[in-house]
Design a protein around this motif. Structure first.
Motif, PDB file in Angstrom:
ATOM      1  N   SER A 275       0.833  -1.206   0.000  1.00  0.00           N
ATOM      2  CA  SER A 275       0.000   0.000   0.000  1.00  0.00           C
ATOM      3  C   SER A 275       0.861   1.246   0.000  1.00  0.00           C
ATOM      4  N   TYR A 276       1.940   1.226   0.778  1.00  0.00           N
ATOM      5  CA  TYR A 276       2.818   2.395   0.813  1.00  0.00           C
ATOM      6  C   TYR A 276       3.485   2.610  -0.540  1.00  0.00           C
ATOM      7  N   ILE A 277       3.939   1.533  -1.152  1.00  0.00           N
ATOM      8  CA  ILE A 277       4.608   1.636  -2.451  1.00  0.00           C
ATOM      9  C   ILE A 277       3.685   2.251  -3.493  1.00  0.00           C
ATOM     10  N   LEU A 278       2.425   1.858  -3.479  1.00  0.00           N
ATOM     11  CA  LEU A 278       1.488   2.341  -4.491  1.00  0.00           C
ATOM     12  C   LEU A 278       0.915   3.715  -4.167  1.00  0.00           C
ATOM     13  N   GLY A 279       0.727   4.015  -2.884  1.00  0.00           N
ATOM     14  CA  GLY A 279       0.089   5.298  -2.588  1.00  0.00           C
ATOM     15  C   GLY A 279       0.214   5.781  -1.174  1.00  0.00           C
ATOM     16  N   GLY A 280       1.293   5.398  -0.483  1.00  0.00           N
ATOM     17  CA  GLY A 280       1.438   5.761   0.916  1.00  0.00           C
ATOM     18  C   GLY A 280       1.768   7.210   1.170  1.00  0.00           C
ATOM     19  N   ASP A 281       2.464   7.849   0.240  1.00  0.00           N
ATOM     20  CA  ASP A 281       2.723   9.281   0.377  1.00  0.00           C
ATOM     21  C   ASP A 281       2.841   9.886  -1.016  1.00  0.00           C
ATOM     22  N   VAL A 343       7.456  -4.462  -8.297  1.00  0.00           N
ATOM     23  CA  VAL A 343       8.038  -3.624  -7.254  1.00  0.00           C
ATOM     24  C   VAL A 343       9.546  -3.570  -7.430  1.00  0.00           C
ATOM     25  N   THR A 344      10.096  -2.372  -7.347  1.00  0.00           N
ATOM     26  CA  THR A 344      11.545  -2.211  -7.461  1.00  0.00           C
ATOM     27  C   THR A 344      12.189  -2.240  -6.087  1.00  0.00           C
ATOM     28  N   ARG A 345      13.474  -2.501  -6.071  1.00  0.00           N
ATOM     29  CA  ARG A 345      14.204  -2.509  -4.807  1.00  0.00           C
ATOM     30  C   ARG A 345      14.128  -1.145  -4.139  1.00  0.00           C
ATOM     31  N   GLU A 346      14.215  -0.089  -4.912  1.00  0.00           N
ATOM     32  CA  GLU A 346      14.163   1.255  -4.343  1.00  0.00           C
ATOM     33  C   GLU A 346      12.802   1.517  -3.699  1.00  0.00           C
ATOM     34  N   GLU A 347      11.728   1.112  -4.370  1.00  0.00           N
ATOM     35  CA  GLU A 347      10.399   1.301  -3.808  1.00  0.00           C
ATOM     36  C   GLU A 347      10.246   0.537  -2.502  1.00  0.00           C
ATOM     37  N   LEU A 348      10.724  -0.700  -2.485  1.00  0.00           N
ATOM     38  CA  LEU A 348      10.577  -1.518  -1.288  1.00  0.00           C
ATOM     39  C   LEU A 348      11.373  -0.941  -0.128  1.00  0.00           C
ATOM     40  N   GLU A 349      12.597  -0.534  -0.383  1.00  0.00           N
ATOM     41  CA  GLU A 349      13.416   0.006   0.704  1.00  0.00           C
ATOM     42  C   GLU A 349      12.839   1.304   1.242  1.00  0.00           C
ATOM     43  N   ARG A 350      12.291   2.123   0.369  1.00  0.00           N
ATOM     44  CA  ARG A 350      11.675   3.369   0.827  1.00  0.00           C
ATOM     45  C   ARG A 350      10.467   3.076   1.710  1.00  0.00           C
ATOM     46  N   ALA A 351       9.667   2.096   1.292  1.00  0.00           N
ATOM     47  CA  ALA A 351       8.494   1.729   2.088  1.00  0.00           C
ATOM     48  C   ALA A 351       8.905   1.183   3.445  1.00  0.00           C
ATOM     49  N   LYS A 352       9.903   0.306   3.459  1.00  0.00           N
ATOM     50  CA  LYS A 352      10.385  -0.236   4.733  1.00  0.00           C
ATOM     51  C   LYS A 352      10.843   0.887   5.658  1.00  0.00           C
ATOM     52  N   LYS A 395      12.518  -7.949   6.782  1.00  0.00           N
ATOM     53  CA  LYS A 395      12.915  -9.131   6.017  1.00  0.00           C
ATOM     54  C   LYS A 395      12.033  -9.379   4.794  1.00  0.00           C
ATOM     55  N   ALA A 396      11.021  -8.561   4.589  1.00  0.00           N
ATOM     56  CA  ALA A 396      10.126  -8.757   3.452  1.00  0.00           C
ATOM     57  C   ALA A 396      10.904  -8.657   2.146  1.00  0.00           C
ATOM     58  N   GLY A 397      10.667  -9.593   1.247  1.00  0.00           N
ATOM     59  CA  GLY A 397      11.351  -9.604  -0.042  1.00  0.00           C
ATOM     60  C   GLY A 397      10.475  -9.082  -1.153  1.00  0.00           C
ATOM     61  N   LEU A 398      11.095  -8.816  -2.289  1.00  0.00           N
ATOM     62  CA  LEU A 398      10.367  -8.291  -3.434  1.00  0.00           C
ATOM     63  C   LEU A 398       9.240  -9.223  -3.871  1.00  0.00           C
ATOM     64  N   GLU A 399       9.530 -10.527  -3.911  1.00  0.00           N
ATOM     65  CA  GLU A 399       8.524 -11.474  -4.385  1.00  0.00           C
ATOM     66  C   GLU A 399       7.332 -11.548  -3.437  1.00  0.00           C
ATOM     67  N   GLU A 400       7.587 -11.503  -2.140  1.00  0.00           N
ATOM     68  CA  GLU A 400       6.499 -11.577  -1.173  1.00  0.00           C
ATOM     69  C   GLU A 400       5.573 -10.366  -1.280  1.00  0.00           C
ATOM     70  N   VAL A 401       6.173  -9.191  -1.398  1.00  0.00           N
ATOM     71  CA  VAL A 401       5.363  -7.972  -1.487  1.00  0.00           C
ATOM     72  C   VAL A 401       4.619  -7.918  -2.811  1.00  0.00           C
ATOM     73  N   LYS A 461      15.687   9.385  -7.267  1.00  0.00           N
ATOM     74  CA  LYS A 461      15.670   9.106  -5.829  1.00  0.00           C
ATOM     75  C   LYS A 461      14.938  10.232  -5.115  1.00  0.00           C
ATOM     76  N   GLU A 462      13.893   9.861  -4.388  1.00  0.00           N
ATOM     77  CA  GLU A 462      13.144  10.824  -3.607  1.00  0.00           C
ATOM     78  C   GLU A 462      13.875  11.039  -2.280  1.00  0.00           C
ATOM     79  N   LEU A 463      14.296  12.251  -2.029  1.00  0.00           N
ATOM     80  CA  LEU A 463      15.024  12.590  -0.813  1.00  0.00           C
ATOM     81  C   LEU A 463      14.084  13.287   0.174  1.00  0.00           C
TER      82      LEU A 463
END
Length: 862
Positions: A275-281, A343-352, A395-401, A461-463
């Motif tokens: 949810s955060y990746i798609l529209g959290g902020d 989902v990209t690695r950057e999106e996942l790390e930002r959400a985490k 520990k959430a991975g790209l495939e799980e999300v 990269k969103e800073l």
């Protein structure tokens, strides 16, 4: 960490259970002389029977009608006079009573909570008065489109369960409540085993526990079984459903949701990440796309609503009514293609990072800490729940999300409610008639599309604080270029400050920290590097370029220029003289005079209409303090830093982190000017051979989908084989220089027709422009000419972007305007979809002769 008495500032929370089953959680925290208390009761709207809808909320209201000792109804006064506050809130699964007050009054706080929750009930008269208050609250909610929208959505997605009913209840159920019904409900759900008391602050745990047991420990209701547990009510599994509600509101409000498991499901952390990746902020995928890139919506947010017995992923949208259909079509396609956009690695790390940050941020305040601990203990029944949740997030991975996203965001299960103005004319049938996109199950199903060659793998990269970093790797040559751009420029100026933005940018790189202008010149020359400041009507930029081996040196100088510019008085005076000289030089040339006067003519009174370079007299008056003040305002705006070439990413990111510390989160609100009411402007210039004519037509802005037609029309007119050249020069011999001019910014633009001609041919030249436009309106353009225009646009794009700095500047310009990196490329792709009919329609719509603005520069005294 300890204080002077070697006492721990913050100890570990301790959970105790009173003999009657009530839980007490105490967190000693000596950072502040305060204490906060939260009393959770498992009594929410989902526990109510249909004829009781709203009773939990009424009971919460009636708590404040009880007394404190011998002072009925005075609990708030007792707390507030000690500097504290108390409140309560009812949810789907719980009611929470809240007290915050100075630490020395902690005992009064516990007494207040006891009295609010378990004290003697108020009378029938107080109930009737409070029901009127609640009915007024209900009416207020009905006036709030977002509130009403959620109630419609919950009714659709949780149909048949207690969660489908509004927390506040209905008019008829509220009016039907009496003291006996409230007493029966209280006895059924207010049980000690269903309560958690949380106390956090500068307290002694043993004293708090002793006081709590004396107050609450004797609470043994007649019914001790947990009969208040809601019956299992599985929500219906609806198919895709869309409803339209016509309202008097001017905006459109959309609620889109997807059924989801409850909060206890193992997949819940993955759904929160998705949810955060798609529209959290605002930097997430869909807000960025729909609000900033495509400008289809005012607001869009996606959030998980994961409750104890039900769940959904909720998307809330606000937009103009005319954007509903374009948004809906794009939304359906985007959801259908989720598998093709993993989902990209950057999106996942930002959400985490942001989810973890949200939990950690709660620890800054006692209230946040108490609420966080209370939530996990109350709903998960273990203090370890927070750590388990964090571990699942980390520990959430790209495939799980990605899998959780695909399993939940299903078009077949989506529910949608549209609140639209009555005059919108949109019905359910219009929405259901949109194409049904087949949901793709694997990334391999992505449709292949012919793409333009890429300049390497661009990464955005969103800073923090609204800043963005664009990385455009190109290791072809050992060089790199930089464009650092802020929105602002002339839009930050007052009318009396015209020319100040340009002067500040000119002076900016002529002294920083310990280097004066001469030292900087030597520094750059010794490294074959460049560094310059630029300003325009709504931006300020710093451009730099250097061999890669000097990157550390150049980046260090860039930081000094941004963070510690000198604006030496001598350099300010020198730059003001240079700028004044440029003004005079430009007015010596007909085209320079045109370029100086065109914006003040078209947009008078607006910053776009300022004299960008100012006037010589005004420039002489600017001092060090004026430039410093402007730079303080400009440099704190969010920026876009674009880097292209062969560079060290870590080094660039470190520079970005240092620069962003100066920025504020909110950027300037750029305004769109009104067009002038004056339609003609005649200028005179002495002793020149030619007259000059410029006809200007307002056209859609850079962000408008019709910008592709504007660009094609310009190319149809341009070039030696273009329509203007062939007609006015080759056939009529009216002048040597004849060309179209195009200027577009987000929200505004103009297409100009320029010619330099003999003084006695002005009317003939104007008539020639009229004939060209008339022909385009009456006859469809030759397909071969249109194909030529498409090819010219494409070739020009790549030709102009061979260098590193042009690529940097394109990225910074587009992102600073809220447009996607691929905006121009996408436009070029779309040119092949434009036919002669679309061009003819565009010309008829926008090149109206009676809408033109006319500038004529005539010669005098020659």
């Amino acid at each position: 960490m300890t204080d002077n008495n070697h006492q721990e500032v913050q100890s570990r929370p301790v959970l105790s259970v009173l003999p009657n089953g009530m839980q007490v959680l105490v967190q000693e925290d000596r950072r502040f002389p305060l204490v906060v208390m939260r009393l959770y009761v498992r009594a929410g709207s989902s526990h109510e029977r249909p004829d009781e809808a709203g009773i939990s909320h009424v009971l919460e209201h009636m708590a404040f009608k009880k007394g404190l000792g011998e002072n009925p109804g005075q609990a708030a006064g007792q707390i507030e006079k000690r500097g504290g506050s108390l409140n309560a809130a009812t949810g789907f699964d719980q009611t929470v009573y809240m007290v915050d007050l100075p630490a020395e009054s902690w005992a009064v706080g516990l007494e207040s909570l006891y009295d609010l929750c378990l004290g003697p009930p108020a009378g029938e008269e107080e109930l009737e008065l409070e029901k009127e208050v609640i009915l007024a609250e209900l009416e207020k909610n009905e006036d709030n489109p977002r509130h009403r929208l959620f109630e419609q959505i919950q009714k659709m997605v949780w149909s048949g369960t207690g969660y489908a009913r509004p927390i506040i209840g209905y008019r008829e159920t509220i009016k039907a409540l009496n003291l006996q019904k409230i007493k029966d409900y209280f006895q059924r759900v207010y049980l000690p085993q269903a309560m958690l008391l949380v106390v956090c602050g500068q307290v002694n745990r043993n004293k708090v526990l002793d006081k709590a047991e004396r107050l609450f420990g004797n609470f043994y209701p007649e019914k001790t079984l947990l009969s208040r547990q809601r019956p299992f009510e599985p929500a219906a599994k609806p198919g895709k459903t869309v409803s339209v509600v016509k309202t008097s509101w001017k905006k459109g409000y959309l609620g889109l949701c997807f059924p989801a498991p409850s909060s206890s499901a193992l997949v819940s952390p993955f759904l929160e990440l998705a949810s955060y990746i798609l529209g959290g902020d605002t930097s997430s995928r869909y807000p960025s796309r729909y609000k900033y890139d495509q400008k289809l919506v005012d607001e869009l947010g996606i959030s998980p609503v994961l409750l104890e017995g039900q769940g959904m992923i909720y998307c809330q949208v606000q937009l103009d009514p005319h954007q509903v259909k374009p948004f809906w079509k794009t939304w359906l396609q985007d959801i259908a293609e989720l598998a093709a956009t993993p989902v990209t690695r950057e999106e996942l790390e930002r959400a985490k990072l942001n989810l973890e940050h949200g939990l950690l941020q709660a620890r800054e305040t006692l209230a946040g800490m108490a609420s966080k601990m209370g939530h996990f203990q109350f709903f998960e029944q273990t203090l370890a729940a927070e750590d388990c949740y964090l571990q699942q997030i980390r520990k959430a991975g790209l495939e799980e999300v990605q899998q959780a996203m695909l399993d939940t965001f299903s078009l077949q299960q989506m529910q949608g409610c549209f609140f639209l103005p009555r005059e919108s004319g949109i019905e359910v049938a219009d929405l259901e008639s949109e194409p049904s996109f087949r949901q793709r199950s694997t990334p391999m199903n992505r449709r292949k599309k012919e793409a333009l060659p890429a300049d390497g793998q661009a990464r955005v990269k969103e800073l923090d604080r609204g800043c963005r970093l664009v990385l455009l790797p190109d290791p072809t040559l050992p060089y790199f270029g930089i464009d650092l751009t802020w929105l602002g420029g002339d839009q930050l100026l007052q009318k009396t400050e015209q020319g100040l933005a340009a002067l500040t940018a000119r002076t900016l790189t002529k002294g920083a920290w310990q280097k004066d202008a001469a030292a900087i010149r030597d520094f750059l020359s010794n490294r074959a590097a460049s560094l310059e400041g630029m300003a325009n009507r709504d931006q300020v930029s710093i451009l730099a370029k250097s061999p890669s081996r000097f990157s550390s040196d150049l980046l260090g100088l860039l930081q000094d220029v941004v963070l510690e510019p000198r604006f030496d008085p001598d350099e300010v005076a020198r730059s003001a003289f240079e700028q004044a000289s440029r003004v005079i030089e430009r007015t010596d040339h007909p085209l320079g005079l045109f370029s100086r006067e065109i914006f003040p003519f078209l947009f008078p009174g607006h910053p776009y209409g300022f004299y960008h370079l100012g006037d010589p007299a005004g420039l002489d008056a600017f001092e060090h303090k004026d430039l410093k003040g402007f730079w303080q305002q400009q440099s704190t705006q969010p920026w876009v830093l674009s880097v292209c070439g062969d560079f060290d990413q870590t080094e660039i990111e470190e520079t970005a982190r240092k620069l962003q510390e100066r920025s504020l989160r909110k950027g300037p609100a750029l305004s769109i000017p009104d067009w002038s009411r004056q339609k003609e402007l005649e200028l005179e210039i002495e002793e020149r051979n030619q007259a000059h004519i410029l006809l200007v037509f307002p056209v859609p802005g850079l962000d408008d989908p019709l910008n592709v037609c504007t660009s094609l029309v310009k190319k149809l007119l341009a070039g030696q084989d273009g329509i203007l050249f062939k007609e006015l020069r080759d056939r009529q011999g009216l002048g040597y220089s004849v060309a179209p001019m195009l200027w577009t910014n987000p929200g505004i633009g103009f297409l100009g027709f320029y010619i330099g001609t003999c003084a006695d041919k002005v009317e003939q030249a104007v008539s020639g422009f009229f004939k060209v436009i008339e022909n385009l309106q009456q006859e469809r353009v030759d397909p071969e000419r249109l194909d030529r225009a498409c090819n010219m646009l494409k070739a020009e794009y790549f030709r102009d972007r061979q260098g590193l700095l042009p690529r940097c500047s394109e990225a910074s310009d587009l992102l600073s305007y809220g447009l996607p990196l691929a905006h121009h490329r996408n436009m070029i792709d779309k040119t092949r979809d434009i036919g002669p009919g679309e061009i003819q329609g565009f010309v008829r719509e926008y090149l109206h002769w009676d809408r033109k603005y006319t500038m004529i520069l005539r010669t005098r005294g020659f």
